[in-house]
Write a protein that holds these residues in place. Structure first.
Motif, PDB file in Angstrom:
ATOM      1  N   ASP A 154      -5.739  -1.119  -5.055  1.00 19.97           N
ATOM      2  CA  ASP A 154      -5.227  -1.680  -3.805  1.00 19.97           C
ATOM      3  C   ASP A 154      -6.191  -2.739  -3.280  1.00 19.97           C
ATOM      4  OD1 ASP A 154      -3.817  -2.220  -1.542  1.00 19.97           O
ATOM      5  OD2 ASP A 154      -3.683  -0.146  -0.850  1.00 19.97           O
ATOM      6  N   GLN A 162      -8.855   0.710  -1.135  1.00 21.94           N
ATOM      7  CA  GLN A 162      -9.253  -0.620  -0.685  1.00 21.94           C
ATOM      8  C   GLN A 162     -10.740  -0.632  -0.327  1.00 21.94           C
ATOM      9  OE1 GLN A 162      -6.346  -2.243   1.890  1.00 21.94           O
ATOM     10  NE2 GLN A 162      -7.412  -4.191   2.118  1.00 21.94           N
ATOM     11  N   THR A 204       0.839  -1.206   0.000  1.00 18.39           N
ATOM     12  CA  THR A 204       0.000   0.000   0.000  1.00 18.39           C
ATOM     13  C   THR A 204       0.872   1.254   0.000  1.00 18.39           C
ATOM     14  OG1 THR A 204      -1.852  -1.105   1.062  1.00 18.39           O
ATOM     15  CG2 THR A 204      -1.738   1.274   1.355  1.00 18.39           C
TER      16      THR A 204
HETATM   17 MG   LIG Z   1      -2.142  -2.879   1.981  1.00 18.85          MG
END
Ligand SMILES: [Mg+2]
Ligand SMILES: Nc1ncnc2c1ncn2[C@@H]1O[C@H](COP(=O)(O)OP(=O)(O)O)[C@@H](O)[C@H]1O
Length: 212
Positions: free
Chosen positions: A161, A84, A43
């Protein structure tokens, strides 16, 4: 876009080394998967590319342009970033309004906005939900809406992500098909994921964090 390049990049959170002297080249036309255990810095790499985080050392190049110190507004129009949790990037009440929002903000003509919304509806299978309220959508639907909104701005590169988190097998395949279409449009993808099966089906190359 031809390539994104990390040259001797290092990054720390407080005093803890997260990324140490990283060299990495991402082909602007390919789907590159970045895999590795939790906490390995995946990330962080995505955020460094977007300019959300700044490297402590080294340079990041977008083609030949040094973007290490560029701001989000410069990169935001060129690199699309799917969080995410896609709910975080949906702002409007209905799907149709969410898709139109960024272009309306830029003063684009309604006729062009409508055309683009139609083509995104097609690309991301939004036919059934285009007039639905965003907060009533499932996770997979929200993700497709967030991707479609990103694509309204015609990014040159896309960072995702952990996009398969909380998607069932059918939704994963739908996402994979959308990614294939995105790539056919000449948009490269950085696919951050720990979902080996998904990555092996859709990525052109796989980079393991342990190998860097
Ligand atoms: Mg991550
Ligand atoms: N905001 C933060 N403050 C301090 N440490 C962080 C922060 N975000 C991430 N970290 C740490 O940085 C490391 C890499 O995190 P991350 O890039 O999120 O890894 P991954 O995405 O591979 O799971 C982890 O050890 C994590 O605990």
């Amino acid at each position: 876009m031809k390539q994104l390049k990390f040259e001797n990049i290092s990054f720390k959170y407080r005093k803890k080394d997260i990324i140490n002297d990283l060299n990495l080249t991402l082909d602007g036309k390919k789907c590159t998967a970045l895999v590795g255990p939790n906490g390995s810095g995946k990330t962080t790499i995505g955020k460094l590319l977007m300019g959300i985080l700044k490297p402590e050392g080294g340079c990041i190049y977008y083609d030949d342009l040094d973007i290490s110190n560029n701001n989000l507004s410069y990169l935001g129009g060129r690199i699309g970033y799917l969080f995410q949790n896609p709910a975080k990037q949906i702002f409007a009440v209905t799907v149709r309004d969410d898709l139109g929002f960024p272009l309306r903000m830029n003063g684009e003509k309604e006729e062009i906005i409508h055309k683009k919304i139609d083509s995104m509806t097609d690309l991301f299978h939004l036919e059934k939900i285009i007039d639905s309220k965003c907060h009533l959508l499932s996770q997979g639907e929200k993700q497709r809406v967030a991707l479609a909104s990103i694509f309204m701005r015609e990014p040159e590169y896309l960072i995702l992500d952990e996009p398969t988190t909380s998607l069932d097998q059918v939704r994963k395949e739908m996402l994979g098909q959308s990614l294939k279409k995105v790539k056919e449009k000449g948009v490269g993808i950085l696919l951050i994921s720990h979902d080996k099966k998904f990555v092996e089906s859709y990525a052109d190359e796989i980079i393991e964090m342990g190998d860097l």
